[in-house]
Design a protein around this motif. Structure first.
Motif, PDB file in Angstrom:
ATOM      1  N   HIS A 187     -65.485  79.057 -12.490  1.00 42.80           N
ATOM      2  CA  HIS A 187     -64.990  78.510 -13.761  1.00 42.80           C
ATOM      3  C   HIS A 187     -64.150  79.559 -14.469  1.00 42.80           C
ATOM      4  N   PHE A 188     -62.980  79.148 -14.918  1.00 40.81           N
ATOM      5  CA  PHE A 188     -62.098  80.055 -15.648  1.00 40.81           C
ATOM      6  C   PHE A 188     -62.726  80.476 -16.974  1.00 40.81           C
ATOM      7  N   THR A 189     -62.536  81.744 -17.319  1.00 44.86           N
ATOM      8  CA  THR A 189     -63.022  82.272 -18.584  1.00 44.86           C
ATOM      9  C   THR A 189     -61.962  83.173 -19.200  1.00 44.86           C
ATOM     10  N   SER A 190     -61.958  83.232 -20.514  1.00 46.56           N
ATOM     11  CA  SER A 190     -61.088  84.184 -21.205  1.00 46.56           C
ATOM     12  C   SER A 190     -61.891  85.360 -21.747  1.00 46.56           C
ATOM     13  N   ASP A 191     -63.142  85.480 -21.285  1.00 50.82           N
ATOM     14  CA  ASP A 191     -64.019  86.547 -21.773  1.00 50.82           C
ATOM     15  C   ASP A 191     -63.401  87.931 -21.618  1.00 50.82           C
ATOM     16  N   PHE A 192     -62.625  88.132 -20.550  1.00 53.55           N
ATOM     17  CA  PHE A 192     -62.113  89.465 -20.237  1.00 53.55           C
ATOM     18  C   PHE A 192     -60.617  89.602 -20.502  1.00 53.55           C
ATOM     19  N   LEU A 193     -60.017  88.571 -21.089  1.00 58.15           N
ATOM     20  CA  LEU A 193     -58.574  88.580 -21.275  1.00 58.15           C
ATOM     21  C   LEU A 193     -58.194  89.013 -22.688  1.00 58.15           C
ATOM     22  N   SER A 194     -57.107  89.732 -22.777  1.00 56.65           N
ATOM     23  CA  SER A 194     -56.563  90.069 -24.086  1.00 56.65           C
ATOM     24  C   SER A 194     -55.844  88.845 -24.646  1.00 56.65           C
ATOM     25  N   ALA A 195     -55.481  88.906 -25.903  1.00 55.29           N
ATOM     26  CA  ALA A 195     -54.763  87.795 -26.522  1.00 55.29           C
ATOM     27  C   ALA A 195     -53.455  87.528 -25.793  1.00 55.29           C
ATOM     28  N   GLN A 197     -52.869  88.039 -22.640  1.00 50.68           N
ATOM     29  CA  GLN A 197     -53.133  87.504 -21.298  1.00 50.68           C
ATOM     30  C   GLN A 197     -53.634  86.072 -21.319  1.00 50.68           C
ATOM     31  N   ASP A 198     -54.205  85.661 -22.413  1.00 48.18           N
ATOM     32  CA  ASP A 198     -54.802  84.322 -22.499  1.00 48.18           C
ATOM     33  C   ASP A 198     -53.707  83.289 -22.763  1.00 48.18           C
ATOM     34  N   LYS A 199     -53.408  82.478 -21.749  1.00 47.58           N
ATOM     35  CA  LYS A 199     -52.344  81.484 -21.841  1.00 47.58           C
ATOM     36  C   LYS A 199     -52.895  80.062 -21.948  1.00 47.58           C
ATOM     37  N   THR A 200     -54.069  79.926 -22.528  1.00 45.83           N
ATOM     38  CA  THR A 200     -54.687  78.604 -22.660  1.00 45.83           C
ATOM     39  C   THR A 200     -53.784  77.634 -23.404  1.00 45.83           C
ATOM     40  N   GLU A 201     -53.178  78.093 -24.486  1.00 46.59           N
ATOM     41  CA  GLU A 201     -52.349  77.194 -25.278  1.00 46.59           C
ATOM     42  C   GLU A 201     -51.097  76.756 -24.524  1.00 46.59           C
ATOM     43  N   GLU A 202     -50.557  77.628 -23.664  1.00 51.95           N
ATOM     44  CA  GLU A 202     -49.411  77.233 -22.859  1.00 51.95           C
ATOM     45  C   GLU A 202     -49.787  76.082 -21.919  1.00 51.95           C
ATOM     46  N   ARG A 204     -52.232  73.893 -22.428  1.00 46.01           N
ATOM     47  CA  ARG A 204     -52.470  72.696 -23.239  1.00 46.01           C
ATOM     48  C   ARG A 204     -51.168  72.077 -23.719  1.00 46.01           C
ATOM     49  N   THR A 205     -50.226  72.920 -24.107  1.00 45.96           N
ATOM     50  CA  THR A 205     -48.927  72.412 -24.551  1.00 45.96           C
ATOM     51  C   THR A 205     -48.209  71.674 -23.426  1.00 45.96           C
ATOM     52  N   SER A 206     -48.440  72.095 -22.192  1.00 44.38           N
ATOM     53  CA  SER A 206     -47.803  71.461 -21.035  1.00 44.38           C
ATOM     54  C   SER A 206     -48.444  70.125 -20.683  1.00 44.38           C
ATOM     55  N   GLY A 207     -49.572  69.815 -21.309  1.00 46.63           N
ATOM     56  CA  GLY A 207     -50.257  68.563 -21.032  1.00 46.63           C
ATOM     57  C   GLY A 207     -51.484  68.695 -20.168  1.00 46.63           C
ATOM     58  N   ILE A 208     -51.840  69.930 -19.778  1.00 48.39           N
ATOM     59  CA  ILE A 208     -53.029  70.165 -18.973  1.00 48.39           C
ATOM     60  C   ILE A 208     -54.187  70.513 -19.897  1.00 48.39           C
ATOM     61  N   SER A 209     -55.274  69.795 -19.770  1.00 55.75           N
ATOM     62  CA  SER A 209     -56.450  70.063 -20.592  1.00 55.75           C
ATOM     63  C   SER A 209     -57.218  71.238 -19.986  1.00 55.75           C
ATOM     64  N   LEU A 210     -57.089  72.397 -20.596  1.00 62.16           N
ATOM     65  CA  LEU A 210     -57.759  73.601 -20.103  1.00 62.16           C
ATOM     66  C   LEU A 210     -58.809  74.042 -21.113  1.00 62.16           C
ATOM     67  N   ARG A 211     -60.036  74.214 -20.636  1.00 63.27           N
ATOM     68  CA  ARG A 211     -61.144  74.609 -21.510  1.00 63.27           C
ATOM     69  C   ARG A 211     -61.852  75.817 -20.906  1.00 63.27           C
ATOM     70  N   ALA A 250     -60.072  94.592 -14.349  1.00 65.21           N
ATOM     71  CA  ALA A 250     -58.931  94.299 -15.205  1.00 65.21           C
ATOM     72  C   ALA A 250     -58.346  92.913 -14.951  1.00 65.21           C
ATOM     73  N   THR A 251     -58.662  92.314 -13.796  1.00 69.37           N
ATOM     74  CA  THR A 251     -58.099  91.008 -13.468  1.00 69.37           C
ATOM     75  C   THR A 251     -59.164  89.933 -13.361  1.00 69.37           C
ATOM     76  N   ASP A 252     -60.363  90.209 -13.841  1.00 67.43           N
ATOM     77  CA  ASP A 252     -61.431  89.219 -13.769  1.00 67.43           C
ATOM     78  C   ASP A 252     -61.149  88.069 -14.733  1.00 67.43           C
ATOM     79  N   SER A 253     -61.164  86.854 -14.223  1.00 70.20           N
ATOM     80  CA  SER A 253     -60.938  85.699 -15.082  1.00 70.20           C
ATOM     81  C   SER A 253     -61.753  84.481 -14.662  1.00 70.20           C
ATOM     82  N   PHE A 254     -62.719  84.681 -13.754  1.00 69.06           N
ATOM     83  CA  PHE A 254     -63.587  83.597 -13.329  1.00 69.06           C
ATOM     84  C   PHE A 254     -65.045  84.045 -13.333  1.00 69.06           C
ATOM     85  N   HIS A 255     -65.909  83.209 -13.917  1.00 66.01           N
ATOM     86  CA  HIS A 255     -67.349  83.347 -13.712  1.00 66.01           C
ATOM     87  C   HIS A 255     -67.702  82.477 -12.515  1.00 66.01           C
ATOM     88  N   VAL A 256     -68.529  83.011 -11.618  1.00 70.13           N
ATOM     89  CA  VAL A 256     -68.859  82.267 -10.396  1.00 70.13           C
ATOM     90  C   VAL A 256     -70.364  82.394 -10.121  1.00 70.13           C
TER      91      VAL A 256
END
Length: 263
Positions: A187-195, A197-202, A204-211, A250-256
């Motif tokens: 599962h994707f997480t933003s726990d380790f991402l800087s502001a 690096q976090d492209k969640t809003e991009e 969502r703006t594209s029409g993909i529901s990312l949580r 530095a590149t961790d972005s998934f909890h598994v």
């Protein structure tokens, strides 16, 4: 088995998660709209999806070596060798796999997912994870639900918003599995991402529901299950009988995690 023809045309006017994922993995089965969104992602995104894919390889290999020879993979994505069935059938040629996805382009590539060993079998269903009952009904035609099954939800549930009850969907799927089965989930997480690096809003703006979800939120998917070691960790940290990949965090972005179903 042969997949049925695509039920809907491929929409190239908006990005699709499977095709953006393919782009980030360096694949060719994507369109300019997917490439445009993928190009906005920072280097951590490409590293993250590669780590996630490697986790799938290790987790499926481990499950197959423990004796599980049936797999239900939901959110399959565009085929990228080695696919799940190739990993499982290399260990046990008699393994049986049911793939599920809801993107017409994945369906068009499903033939690659259906090249099974003579001893085993593969099948593909065009369906959404929000249809767990339909998925389970279809899977029962190939898989024996009286024997252990590995349920694979790789890089999928972060596209299911809270309003669609991702925990309830997962529970419905897990509750159908017999004792000795396992859940393999990333599962994707933003726990380790800087502001930056976090492209969640991009997305969502594209029409993909990312949580993105926190570690505590991802842990809820495993409620009532027996997490196997090393537990719920980042993708590079999960390994059992294979060497752990190198990662500086530095590149961790998934909890598994992988958890057993015990009745």
């Amino acid at each position: 088995m042969t997949p049925r023809p695509a039920s809907s045309p491929i929409d190239t006017s908006r990005p699709h998660p499977a095709r953006v994922y393919d782009y980030l993995l360096g694949g060719k089965d994507n369109y300019p709209v997917d490439q445009e969104l993928g190009a906005q992602m920072p280097p951590v995104a490409k590293a993250g999806v590669a780590q996630n894919r490697a986790f799938m390889h290790r987790a499926v290999g481990w499950a197959a070596r423990t004796g599980i020879d049936q797999f239900l993979d939901i959110g399959t994505g565009i085929p990228t060798r080695p696919n799940l069935h190739q990993i499982a059938q290399e260990i046990n040629p008699a393994a049986r796999i049911v793939y599920t996805d809801n993107d017409p382009i994945v369906l068009r590539h499903a033939e690659a997912l259906l090249i099974s060993t003579p001893e085993g079998a593969t099948d593909y269903l065009d369906a959404d994870v929000r249809e767990p009952g339909r998925i389970l009904d279809h899977a029962r035609a190939l898989l024996d639900f009286d024997r252990p099954i590995a349920l694979s939800l790789i890089a999928l549930m972060h596209f299911v918003p809270d309003a669609d009850d991702p925990y309830g969907i997962t529970r419905t799927l897990v509750d159908a599995l017999p004792s000795g089965s396992c859940l393999v989930l990333s599962h994707f997480t933003s726990d380790f991402l800087s502001a930056a690096q976090d492209k969640t809003e991009e997305y969502r703006t594209s029409g993909i529901s990312l949580r993105p979800r926190t570690r505590a939120e991802v842990a809820r998917f495993f409620d009532g299950l027996d997490l196997v070691g090393p537990g719920l960790v980042t993708a590079p940290q999960w390994c059992k009988d294979t060497p752990a990949p190198e990662s500086d965090g530095a590149t961790d972005s998934f909890h598994v995690g992988v958890a057993r179903v015990l009745r």
